[in-house]
Design an enzyme around this catalytic site. Structure first.
Site, PDB file in Angstrom:
ATOM      1  N   GLY A 118      59.615  94.832 -14.233  1.00  0.00           N
ATOM      2  CA  GLY A 118      59.141  96.068 -13.635  1.00  0.00           C
ATOM      3  C   GLY A 118      59.791  96.582 -12.373  1.00  0.00           C
ATOM      4  O   GLY A 118      59.377  97.637 -11.890  1.00  0.00           O
ATOM      5  N   GLY A 120      62.859  97.784 -11.821  1.00  0.00           N
ATOM      6  CA  GLY A 120      63.973  98.708 -11.993  1.00  0.00           C
ATOM      7  C   GLY A 120      63.632 100.145 -11.633  1.00  0.00           C
ATOM      8  O   GLY A 120      62.476 100.574 -11.698  1.00  0.00           O
ATOM      9  N   CYS A 148      62.152 101.945 -14.606  1.00  0.00           N
ATOM     10  CA  CYS A 148      61.158 101.161 -15.345  1.00  0.00           C
ATOM     11  C   CYS A 148      59.761 101.525 -14.867  1.00  0.00           C
ATOM     12  O   CYS A 148      59.517 101.632 -13.665  1.00  0.00           O
ATOM     13  CB  CYS A 148      61.404  99.664 -15.134  1.00  0.00           C
ATOM     14  SG  CYS A 148      60.243  98.600 -16.026  1.00  0.00           S
TER      15      CYS A 148
END
Length: 348
Positions: free
Chosen positions: A181, A183, A186
């Site tokens: 998570g 990114g 993301c």
């Protein structure tokens, strides 16, 4: 239900404490690392930064460019075997030794991986990549791939806790990819409520991996060169970058013209854009867990990677690390509530 009370930290929560240094110049810092991998026994030398296996980052063109800097590229998994054959035919040994062959965990993926790896003995890295590395199926798949490729370097992920790092290494992974998570494109943490602050994940997973002779990749969460250095300082053996390398000539993204300016489309690999392109749309039983953005076209990636590596070299001089491998030993993080002075805006 239980709650863990210990505070977990991301890159924005810390800074390096400077330390006495005998280095006179950033040019004295050696960023090259040499690894011997646990299961394959392979030896590798290079700069342990990796372009992410996203189809708007991890392209063949990116691999050719970054290999000139000793940097790796995890090639996205949507190239065909024929695409790989064409690439292998034209690529030199240095480039082939700096790429990872990405794969999912289906039987079709396994067969494709066998076909690609058969193209050249100089392809030595396999990156088994699924969003939820806590699946028992991933452990079984790592065992299957290890049995088929005993002398190849296998990376598997993604996970964020030491217990699963240990299980994947014991199953046959040389390297474990760490990050859920963090990114820039993301949205898993928003859609699912699942995740782990990236710096703490790296620190804890590195400790688990190194205890078994394995390695980790810190995957995601880096927004600037200082974050890359913090990942290495926290114990990451490799650092994987997506957004920082997106938007370039070599990235492979779609170029969009808007108001006379050029932009490049960049999206998460669990986004609606990715699923529309590769899976015929978002399946009825799931939600998209990524966003799509337009990045101003940034030209060649060479200047960007030089800036990133230059920043890491500078970090090393501030803490007295003559080599990248010394950085984690020289690292003391301080907790902070601020990072930079934004009175004139953030650095572009």
């Amino acid at each position: 239900m239980r709650i863990e009370q210990e505070l977990k930290l991301g890159f924005k929560d810390v800074l390096f404490r400077p330390k006495r240094s005998t280095l006179k110049s950033r040019s004295q810092v050696n960023l090259t690392r040499e690894f011997t991998f646990k299961h394959s026994g392979r030896q590798w030398s290079g700069v342990p930064v990796i372009a992410a296996n996203m189809d708007s980052v991890g392209s063949f063109e990116m691999a050719k460019a970054l290999s000139q800097h000793g940097v790796m590229t995890a090639i996205h998994k949507h190239y065909t075997v024929q695409d790989w054959a064409d690439f292998v035919k034209d690529a030199d040994s240095e480039t082939l030794n700096k790429v990872m062959v990405s794969t999912g965990t289906s039987e079709a993926d396994f067969q494709k991986t066998k076909d690609v790896m058969a193209l050249s003995d100089e392809l030595i890295f396999i990156c088994i990549d699924i969003a939820n590395g806590y699946s028992e199926h991933l452990v079984q798949y790592v065992q299957q791939v290890r049995a088929a490729f005993p002398d190849k370097v296998i990376s598997a992920g993604n996970v964020v806790t030491g217990d699963m790092v240990e299980e994947l290494i014991l199953a046959g992974a040389d390297i474990v990819k760490v990050g859920i998570g963090p990114g820039s494109v993301c949205t898993t943490r928003v859609k699912t409520g699942v995740g782990y602050p990236q710096l703490s994940a790296i620190i804890e997973c590195a400790d688990a991996a190194h205890g078994l002779g394995g390695r980790i990749i810190g995957d995601g969460g880096c927004a600037c060169a200082g974050d890359v250095a913090k990942a290495f300082g926290g114990g990451a053996d490799f650092v994987m970058l997506g957004g920082m390398l997106a938007g370039h000539e070599e990235s492979g993204g779609e170029i969009v013209l808007k108001d006379g300016e050029s932009y490049m489309k960049f999206y998460g690999m669990s986004s609606k854009s990715a699923m529309d392109k590769h899976s015929g749309g978002v399946a009825g039983y799931r939600a998209a867990e990524g966003k799509t953005v337009l990045l101003p076209y940034r030209g060649s990636v060479h200047g960007t990677i030089q800036d990133i590596l230059g920043g890491v070299r500078s970090t090393c001089t501030y803490v007295g690390a003559a080599e990248l491998r010394e950085l984690t030993k020289r690292t003391t993080f301080i907790r902070v509530l601020e990072q930079e002075n934004n009175v004139f805006g953030k650095e572009k």
